[in-house]
Write an enzyme that holds these catalytic residues in place. Structure first.
Site, PDB file in Angstrom:
ATOM      1  CB  THR A 402      -0.944  -0.103   1.356  1.00 46.79           C
ATOM      2  OG1 THR A 402      -1.678   1.230   1.068  1.00 46.79           O
ATOM      3  CG2 THR A 402      -0.157  -0.068   2.468  1.00 46.79           C
ATOM      4  CG  HIS A 454       3.450 -12.037  16.176  1.00 46.78           C
ATOM      5  ND1 HIS A 454       4.683 -12.658  15.920  1.00 46.78           N
ATOM      6  CD2 HIS A 454       4.066 -11.037  17.305  1.00 46.78           C
ATOM      7  CE1 HIS A 454       5.644 -12.656  16.591  1.00 46.78           C
ATOM      8  NE2 HIS A 454       5.291 -11.476  17.509  1.00 46.78           N
TER       9      HIS A 454
END
Length: 483
Positions: A402, A454
């Site tokens: 992005t 994560h």
């Protein structure tokens, strides 16, 4: 009986198809045909917007447009008829279908068949197949209720200019004394959205059928019982009218329905933010050499005809970093409790469009040369800005970039695209004081931010990927030595 058979054979209906991935509704953005127009098999008749993209719908047969069932701006459920085609024009009285299916009649089945057991899968372009099962009509339900009036109210409400709800009238003798209240599916949906129990609504429709006006009256009893109270004090000569649902009384607020791409964005971001534990790391890097490479590539004859910009080099740098750290290119399978390693890279590029943010991706970006990658980036951006990105182009992404720098923003903490493991945010490239070869010099600098899931990407792995991208942008020759 013979007339009914001939009429049915003459007119064919086209239903809102499932344009991909189990979508349940779409908004009609634009009609390209009008009643009386001749259409051919495969001709695009309208453009619709789903929760993912704008899609053009072709008609699957030849004929003359007899009727458009919904105006532009209407959200239509998959399986509802949107257009009727006269496939044998000139063979009889064209007004014959009006008796069985009047104009603007709701496209769902008659009341006796209004409650299917579940949603039926459909084929693109052909809608839901007709069922051969016959069901006995409910007691007290009319064979042909006031469909035209109900449909007119439906469309007026969807377009944001519905008529004021009338005061409740005494329920007709034919209304059911108990059991399930009589109402059409759109009315039931409206009641559900407004939190209204249909059992408490007084019906005013024929044979005890609850109308949209009845539901609105139940939702705003004060307005229904005392319409004079809503008359405008500024213009007392005007008749009492309901305030449009889209704008507040004071005209200081505007309410915009959440639908289409915006609805999909909201659901995806909430799902991602509260499912995948996000970690974001940052690095500031000197990209002066990268900017020099961009300038040189613009003059290279092998790059003629394609757009060369910093995003191209950043995309290539991320692909090289993934090749050096393949474990980052993965997905979390919650159902099977597995980590799915991807041996391909479908590189997503976040694109701001007039309809909202979308993330189309470049399929098998890891196999593309620099000119091929530049060409694919150009096509992706152009298609997205034109609103022509297909649902398939947005499916199957593995990692995303992005570029918030185009808005002058230094960095951010991007949210993962659902199903992906990482997203790289690129900040604005600015001339800043930087220590270069022992001296403070003006250098072109940017900040990169990498968010990752994560559950499957540890801090060490995420740090290596981000550091590799930064190292390549600082020394672009690593595109050769590391590739």
């Amino acid at each position: 009986m013979t007339t009914m058979t001939e009429t049915s054979a003459r007119f064919r209906e086209f239903k809102m198809p499932d344009v991909g991935e189990g979508l349940t509704e779409a908004e009609i953005l634009k009609w390209f045909v009008q009643p009386g127009d001749t259409v051919t098999d495969g001709q695009v008749v309208c453009e619709v917007e789903t929760a993912k993209a704008a899609v053009e719908l072709p008609i699957p047969f030849d004929g003359v447009v007899h009727e458009l069932r919904f105006p532009e701006g209407t959200t239509v459920d998959v399986g509802q008829v949107i257009i009727a085609i006269d496939v044998a024009p000139g063979s009889g009285d064209a007004s014959a279908p009006a008796a069985a299916a009047p104009a603007q009649e709701p496209v769902e089945a008659p009341e006796a068949e209004a409650e299917p057991k579940g949603r039926t899968p459909v084929l693109v372009g052909y809608g839901v197949a007709e069922s051969s099962t016959k069901r006995r009509p409910r007691k007290g339900a009319a064979a042909a209720p006031e469909a035209a009036a109900v449909a007119a109210a439906v469309q007026a409400e969807l377009n944001g200019h519905g008529a004021p709800a009338p005061a409740p009238a005494t329920a007709p003798a034919g209304a059911p004394a108990g059991g399930r209240p009589l109402a059409k599916p759109p009315v039931r949906k409206l009641a559900k959205d407004l939190g209204i129990d249909l059992a408490t609504v007084v019906p005013t429709g024929k044979d005890g059928i609850i109308t949209r006006e009845d539901v609105h009256a139940a939702a705003a009893p004060a307005a229904a019982e005392a319409p004079a109270a809503v008359a405008s004090p500024v213009a007392p000569e005007a008749p009492a009218a309901a305030v449009p649902a889209a704008v507040s009384d004071s005209a200081r607020e505007t309410r915009i329905p959440v639908k289409g791409v915006r609805k999909a964005i909201a659901q995806a971001m909430v799902g991602s933010a509260f499912t995948a534990p996000h970690v974001t790391e940052f690095v500031t890097v000197d990209v002066t050499r990268t900017m020099k490479l961009v300038a040189e590539l613009k003059e290279d004859k092998d790059m003629a005809g394609v757009r060369v910009n910093p995003l191209l080099i950043i995309a290539k740098a991320l692909l090289v970093a993934i090749k050096r750290n393949p474990e980052v290119n993965a997905a979390w399978d919650e159902a099977n409790q597995e980590i799915v390693q991807k041996h391909y890279v479908n590189l997503g590029i976040a694109a701001a469009t007039p309809r909202g943010l979308i993330v189309p991706n470049i399929k098998d970006a890891h196999d593309k040369t620099l000119p091929q990658l530049a060409e694919a980036l150009g096509e992706l951006v152009t298609t997205a800005r034109d609103g022509k990105t297909s649902p398939a182009a947005m499916a199957g992404g593995t990692v995303t970039i992005t570029n918030v720098g185009v808005f002058g923003v230094d960095t951010g903490t991007p949210i993962l695209n659902p199903g992906e493991s990482a997203i790289l945010a690129v900040g604005a490239i600015k001339l800043q004081p930087w220590v270069h070869k022992g001296k403070v010099k003006p250098r072109q600098v940017t900040t990169l931010a990498l968010s990752f899931d994560h559950r499957l990407v540890d801090g060490e792995l995420g740090s290596k990927v981000l550091a590799d991208v930064a190292a390549i942008l600082e020394q672009p020759k690593r595109l050769i030595t590391w590739a």
